[in-house]
Motif scaffolding. Sequence first.
Motif, PDB file in Angstrom:
ATOM      1  N   VAL A  30      -9.963   4.775  -9.681  1.00  0.00           N
ATOM      2  CA  VAL A  30      -8.720   4.192 -10.212  1.00  0.00           C
ATOM      3  C   VAL A  30      -8.813   4.057 -11.725  1.00  0.00           C
ATOM      4  CG1 VAL A  30      -7.232   2.151 -10.219  1.00  0.00           C
ATOM      5  CG2 VAL A  30      -8.182   2.994  -8.066  1.00  0.00           C
ATOM      6  N   LEU A  31      -9.936   3.514 -12.218  1.00  0.00           N
ATOM      7  CA  LEU A  31     -10.116   3.367 -13.658  1.00  0.00           C
ATOM      8  C   LEU A  31     -10.211   4.721 -14.350  1.00  0.00           C
ATOM      9  CD1 LEU A  31     -12.628   0.365 -13.825  1.00  0.00           C
ATOM     10  CD2 LEU A  31     -10.137   0.336 -14.122  1.00  0.00           C
ATOM     11  N   GLU A  84      -0.425   6.261  -4.362  1.00  0.00           N
ATOM     12  CA  GLU A  84      -1.328   7.036  -5.203  1.00  0.00           C
ATOM     13  C   GLU A  84      -2.557   6.204  -5.607  1.00  0.00           C
ATOM     14  OE1 GLU A  84       1.229   5.103  -8.437  1.00  0.00           O
ATOM     15  OE2 GLU A  84       1.167   5.415  -6.275  1.00  0.00           O
ATOM     16  N   ILE A  85      -2.375   4.889  -5.782  1.00  0.00           N
ATOM     17  CA  ILE A  85      -3.503   4.024  -6.123  1.00  0.00           C
ATOM     18  C   ILE A  85      -4.396   3.838  -4.899  1.00  0.00           C
ATOM     19  CG2 ILE A  85      -4.179   1.719  -6.895  1.00  0.00           C
ATOM     20  CD1 ILE A  85      -1.659   1.605  -8.554  1.00  0.00           C
ATOM     21  N   GLU A  86      -3.784   3.685  -3.734  1.00  0.00           N
ATOM     22  CA  GLU A  86      -4.578   3.550  -2.507  1.00  0.00           C
ATOM     23  C   GLU A  86      -5.405   4.806  -2.253  1.00  0.00           C
ATOM     24  OE1 GLU A  86      -3.799   0.900   0.468  1.00  0.00           O
ATOM     25  OE2 GLU A  86      -3.998  -0.104  -1.470  1.00  0.00           O
ATOM     26  N   LEU A  90      -0.654  -0.039 -12.441  1.00  0.00           N
ATOM     27  CA  LEU A  90      -1.843  -0.677 -11.898  1.00  0.00           C
ATOM     28  C   LEU A  90      -1.717  -2.193 -11.926  1.00  0.00           C
ATOM     29  CD1 LEU A  90      -4.687  -0.533 -10.763  1.00  0.00           C
ATOM     30  CD2 LEU A  90      -5.565  -0.345 -13.108  1.00  0.00           C
ATOM     31  N   GLU A  91      -1.171  -2.750 -13.003  1.00  0.00           N
ATOM     32  CA  GLU A  91      -1.001  -4.189 -13.092  1.00  0.00           C
ATOM     33  C   GLU A  91      -0.009  -4.697 -12.052  1.00  0.00           C
ATOM     34  OE1 GLU A  91      -2.621  -6.634 -14.743  1.00  0.00           O
ATOM     35  OE2 GLU A  91      -3.982  -4.943 -15.109  1.00  0.00           O
ATOM     36  N   GLY A 124       0.806  -1.208   0.000  1.00  0.00           N
ATOM     37  CA  GLY A 124       0.000   0.000   0.000  1.00  0.00           C
ATOM     38  C   GLY A 124       0.839   1.259   0.000  1.00  0.00           C
ATOM     39  N   GLN A 125       1.984   1.215   0.685  1.00  0.00           N
ATOM     40  CA  GLN A 125       2.849   2.390   0.741  1.00  0.00           C
ATOM     41  C   GLN A 125       3.579   2.608  -0.580  1.00  0.00           C
ATOM     42  OE1 GLN A 125       4.516   2.685   4.519  1.00  0.00           O
ATOM     43  NE2 GLN A 125       5.481   4.659   4.194  1.00  0.00           N
ATOM     44  N   VAL A 126       3.962   1.517  -1.247  1.00  0.00           N
ATOM     45  CA  VAL A 126       4.627   1.638  -2.549  1.00  0.00           C
ATOM     46  C   VAL A 126       3.675   2.234  -3.583  1.00  0.00           C
ATOM     47  CG1 VAL A 126       5.698   0.371  -4.447  1.00  0.00           C
ATOM     48  CG2 VAL A 126       6.186  -0.276  -2.095  1.00  0.00           C
TER      49      VAL A 126
END
Length: 373
Positions: A311-312, A288-290, A325-326, A283-285
């Motif tokens: 996200v999408l 931005e996605i989290e 994302l992948e 989650g920390q890496v």
Amino acid sequence: MSFSSLPGSFSSSSSVHPLQPYGWDAEWEAEFAPFAEQGLLPGRVARVDRGLCDVITPAGTVRADTEFVVPRDPMKVVCTGDWVAVDPDGGTPRYVRTYLPRRTAFVRSTSSKRSEGQILAANVDHAIIAVPLTGDLDLGRIERFLALAWESGAQPLVVLTKADLVPDAVTLSYLVQDVETAAPGVPVLTVSAATGDGIDVLAAVAAGGTSVLLGQSGAGKSTLANALLGEDVMDVQATRDVDGKGRHTTTTRNLLALPGGGVLIDTPGLRGVGLWDAQTGVGQVFAEIEELASRCRFHDCAHTAEPGCAVLAALDSGTLSERRLESYRKLMRENQWIVAKTDARMRAELRRDWKRKGAEGKAAMEAKRGRWA
């Protein structure tokens, strides 16, 4: 016996404890106090090899047997960086009687089918991830290392080694930008052991505690360690002419005091870097996605086809890359699987989730067939 009367220890009037260069401080002294009363010596494990270990004590480096600290849980075995209590002078052989609670631990999953964690280093402040610039950058691998580093409790640092082999400054800057994108919030440093560029900056970071040097074989870790030590302590082999990569040289994890302060743990090259219960690190890496996920319409959004998925939306707008994302999805799936293999409740939840998704997929296919009929 009081701690101040132990061989090689310091009295209240002494300014420097013999173990201070190896990270000893007032908190470790307080943790060790009960064992000092038993007449045991404090020490830090510098190397572990086949049930024996080298322990740096106030009386010097001693060889000790770990027979009394070999639990069934591989996460609790003695490893490089541990602070331990060993027998005082006179015992043959000497034994490690216990180790102090770890402040941090860098852990990966083993390649065995038993789903076990392996501790690579204990009580580490900085996780230095060495990445060679002699080939294509594997950003996914860097993200994997970073997830484990954040999970360990250490502060990660990405070091791009062999920078002298990059043909020009513009190319080097692009490579740095690519890594910075994969490592948000993490310092990225370019170094060259051959020219000395960046070594002083790295030495200043390493002086602030204990650092573990991580990376694949051929990343130049041993050369980097020698540059920080100021002498050729670690064996280094010549690079291969075919691809310019180094060969695997380090076979054990070694703890070394640096001349400018701080301690370095050099490690063998890692072929496999499996996650081990590293959801927080992942989650920390991918912070931005989290953060985007927190804005999704549904709290359990899978970020695949749900309406109102932030996200999408970021993916469609180009502010989030498909590769990123992948990589996030891959590491989250892997970590979930590892946890499930050791957690019965998690396994049950996964099975229910798989059944639900299977049923939803089947219903969707039947609905499509109905429309096409």
